[in-house]
Scaffold this active site. Structure first.
Site, PDB file in Angstrom:
ATOM      1  N   TYR A 460       0.814  -1.221   0.000  1.00  0.00           N
ATOM      2  CA  TYR A 460       0.000   0.000   0.000  1.00  0.00           C
ATOM      3  C   TYR A 460       0.850   1.275   0.000  1.00  0.00           C
ATOM      4  O   TYR A 460       0.479   2.261   0.622  1.00  0.00           O
ATOM      5  CB  TYR A 460      -0.956   0.024   1.211  1.00  0.00           C
ATOM      6  CG  TYR A 460      -1.534  -1.311   1.596  1.00  0.00           C
ATOM      7  CD1 TYR A 460      -2.366  -2.013   0.727  1.00  0.00           C
ATOM      8  CD2 TYR A 460      -1.255  -1.892   2.828  1.00  0.00           C
ATOM      9  CE1 TYR A 460      -2.905  -3.241   1.072  1.00  0.00           C
ATOM     10  CE2 TYR A 460      -1.788  -3.132   3.188  1.00  0.00           C
ATOM     11  CZ  TYR A 460      -2.616  -3.797   2.307  1.00  0.00           C
ATOM     12  OH  TYR A 460      -3.144  -5.019   2.657  1.00  0.00           O
ATOM     13  N   HIS A 461       1.968   1.281  -0.749  1.00  0.00           N
ATOM     14  CA  HIS A 461       2.872   2.431  -0.734  1.00  0.00           C
ATOM     15  C   HIS A 461       3.163   2.999  -2.118  1.00  0.00           C
ATOM     16  O   HIS A 461       4.319   3.245  -2.451  1.00  0.00           O
ATOM     17  CB  HIS A 461       4.201   2.036  -0.079  1.00  0.00           C
ATOM     18  CG  HIS A 461       4.111   1.725   1.375  1.00  0.00           C
ATOM     19  ND1 HIS A 461       5.137   1.108   2.063  1.00  0.00           N
ATOM     20  CD2 HIS A 461       3.133   1.955   2.278  1.00  0.00           C
ATOM     21  CE1 HIS A 461       4.778   0.960   3.334  1.00  0.00           C
ATOM     22  NE2 HIS A 461       3.573   1.465   3.492  1.00  0.00           N
ATOM     23  N   PRO A 462       2.169   3.232  -2.963  1.00  0.00           N
ATOM     24  CA  PRO A 462       2.471   3.771  -4.294  1.00  0.00           C
ATOM     25  C   PRO A 462       2.969   5.215  -4.222  1.00  0.00           C
ATOM     26  O   PRO A 462       2.458   6.023  -3.451  1.00  0.00           O
ATOM     27  CB  PRO A 462       1.130   3.689  -5.027  1.00  0.00           C
ATOM     28  CG  PRO A 462       0.103   3.771  -3.941  1.00  0.00           C
ATOM     29  CD  PRO A 462       0.709   3.049  -2.772  1.00  0.00           C
TER      30      PRO A 462
END
Length: 525
Positions: A460-462
């Site tokens: 969940y780290h774009p």
């Protein structure tokens, strides 16, 4: 003065947008509007640390899906992103890890030193307020809006994980993970106050709501930025039009900000025309440079009790409501370790996350198991975001490009092998009896690669889709002051401007970007 005319219009009330709304509205002489597509952060699960995974797929989540990934067995990947006040800081696992000082070297190179570690560190400290041990020293913030705490009631196995890391040669970082180098292990610093989530909305936005010059619009989706003669003049929403006398700031995130730029005619002209959007400003870098942290969880059957597997019992709920103790205070990811897969010197390229419960498919399993998550910190693969259609309600095409760079798989496998060895240490071996599906146990490299492709997932780290760079960089979207190249009165301030991903978790850098952007904007008057 029209109620729809403001000095600043901020699009998105996430980690950076909440900071900007609070900081810019400190000046009573300006009018500030922040526009959030989601609703208020009133879902009770937002405040309960353990319940973050229950928010996925709800109205508080954009619930994006990627295009099929050839490097991941042609799977479409689920990409949750916050869609409420606080953005992803209201739905994440609350981990506050700014990254390694070396992360900001490429940022400095792209901005002639304006975003070096020395330049950005004060903004991390400005945002922080550490709870508990006052002896952390001057390198940690003590008066900022965001509370940071160690796990309030950690599982007994979390200490055993730290012991296992010590057996493997990883030092415990007794001062935590807020400093310039985080090679080693530690309990996870959390955005919590007395056992409850403390989001960017809690720390920044909510205290600012009492100001007459701040307007917060929820349930309002921005359709496009309005441009006239090369200047951004306002935004069109699904309800009304808002005008900005000074600037518009896109803080809609790594997916939302490039999507809005493209919907507004800012991007690669040929691709815009194919999607049915008339080009206004040619910026081919919009949506490119997409990076993300990939993870795979090693699940093991436990020989010891797993309290988090029964977190929602009436007794645990009562303990949480009465004392803010027990499993519901856990963010699940209770401890972390950072290391190099090749065992050599230098900044880490892998992370481990200890979760004292089986965590798979974006949620927990009510089973007696333990989890070690392995994270690739510095992927060489790059993806992109493009328009699927000109309609603002149509989600963009998200192609993370996982494992398009062959080197990524080699490094990732070295991290998985390290995690396997960690489960054989004296500290952890007595706690487990064997692999738990979908983890296959010990297999050869080819089998391990298949497991990664079939079960690996996003952390969940774009970041990176509107990256910073000078006018001579044809792939840069914003300049070092976060101004969109070729468009006056328009900036981007969120994780999308990051040239490269950090060796940590992206909420803290997004907050820092919001703090720095506020100073840059105020200095530009």
């Amino acid at each position: 003065m029209s109620k729809n005319v403001f000095d600043y219009v901020i699009v998105g009330a996430g980690s950076a947008g909440c900071v900007l709304a609070a900081r810019l509205s400190e000046d009573p002489a300006v009018r500030v509007a922040v526009v959030e597509a989601g609703g208020p952060d009133t879902n009770p699960d937002i405040k309960v640390p353990y319940s973050f995974f229950k928010l996925m797929g709800t109205d508080d989540d954009w619930a994006f899906r990627s295009t099929p990934q050839s490097g991941m067995a042609d799977r479409e990947m689920f990409w949750p992103r916050g869609r409420t006040l606080g953005g992803s800081s209201s739905v994440n696992a609350q981990m506050w890890i700014p990254g390694h000082s070396e992360d900001y070297g490429p940022w400095a190179e792209a901005t002639k030193g304006l975003w070096s570690w020395e330049a950005v560190e004060p903004y991390f400290r400005k945002s922080e307020r550490w709870a508990g041990d006052p002896g952390r020293g001057a390198s940690y913030g003590t008066e900022g809006p965001l509370w940071i705490s160690e796990p309030r009631d950690p599982d007994p196995t979390t200490e055993r994980f730290l012991d296992a890391c010590a057996e493997a040669g990883l030092p415990e970082l007794v001062d935590g993970l807020g400093g310039a180098d985080h090679t080693g292990c530690a309990v996870t610093p959390l955005n919590q106050l007395r056992g409850e989530r403390w989001s960017a909305a809690d720390g920044y936005l909510r205290p600012a709501l009492a100001r007459d010059n701040l307007t917060v619009l929820t349930g309002t989706q921005v359709r496009r930025v309005l441009l006239k003669d090369g200047r951004a003049t306002g935004v069109e929403t699904d309800r009304d039009t808002l005008s900005a006398r000074r600037e518009i700031v896109l803080s809609a995130g790594t997916v939302g900000s490039p999507h809005l730029l493209m919907l507004s005619g800012i991007g690669d002209p040929e691709e815009l025309r194919r999607a049915g959007v008339a080009p206004v400003a040619a910026l081919p870098g919009v949506g490119r440079n997409l990076q993300d942290h990939l993870t795979l969880n090693l699940l093991m059957e436990a020989t010891v009790p797993v309290p988090l597997a029964d977190a929602y019992t009436p007794a645990n709920r009562l303990r949480y409501e009465r004392d803010r103790l027990g499993p519901l205070t856990s963010n699940i990811a209770e401890a972390v370790a950072f290391f190099r897969g090749d065992g050599g010197p230098g900044a880490p390229d892998l992370e481990l996350i200890w979760a004292p419960i089986p965590f798979t498919d974006h949620g927990t399993a009510v089973r007696q198991g333990l989890t070690l998550g392995v994270i690739l910190l510095q992927p060489q693969s790059r993806g992109r975001i493009t328009l699927d259609a000109a309609a603002p309600t149509a989600a963009p095409l998200i192609d993370p490009g996982y494992f398009t760079a062959e080197e990524d798989l080699r490094v990732f496998l070295s991290g998985l092998r390290f995690a396997e060895r960690l489960f054989t240490t004296k500290a952890l071996a007595p706690l487990v009896s064997g692999p738990m599906a979908p983890w296959p146990g010990t297999v050869d490299d080819a089998g391990l690669a298949r497991t990664v492709q079939q079960h690996g997932d996003t952390l969940y780290h774009p970041v990176g889709t509107c990256r910073m760079g000078g006018a001579d960089d044809e792939q840069a979207v914003v300049d070092p002051y976060l101004r969109v190249h070729g468009v006056t009165g328009l900036r981007v301030a969120d994780a999308s401007v990051m040239p490269t991903i950090t060796r940590g978790h992206t909420h803290a850098p997004a907050v820092m970007i919001g703090e720095r952007a506020a100073d840059l904007i105020r200095g530009a008057r």
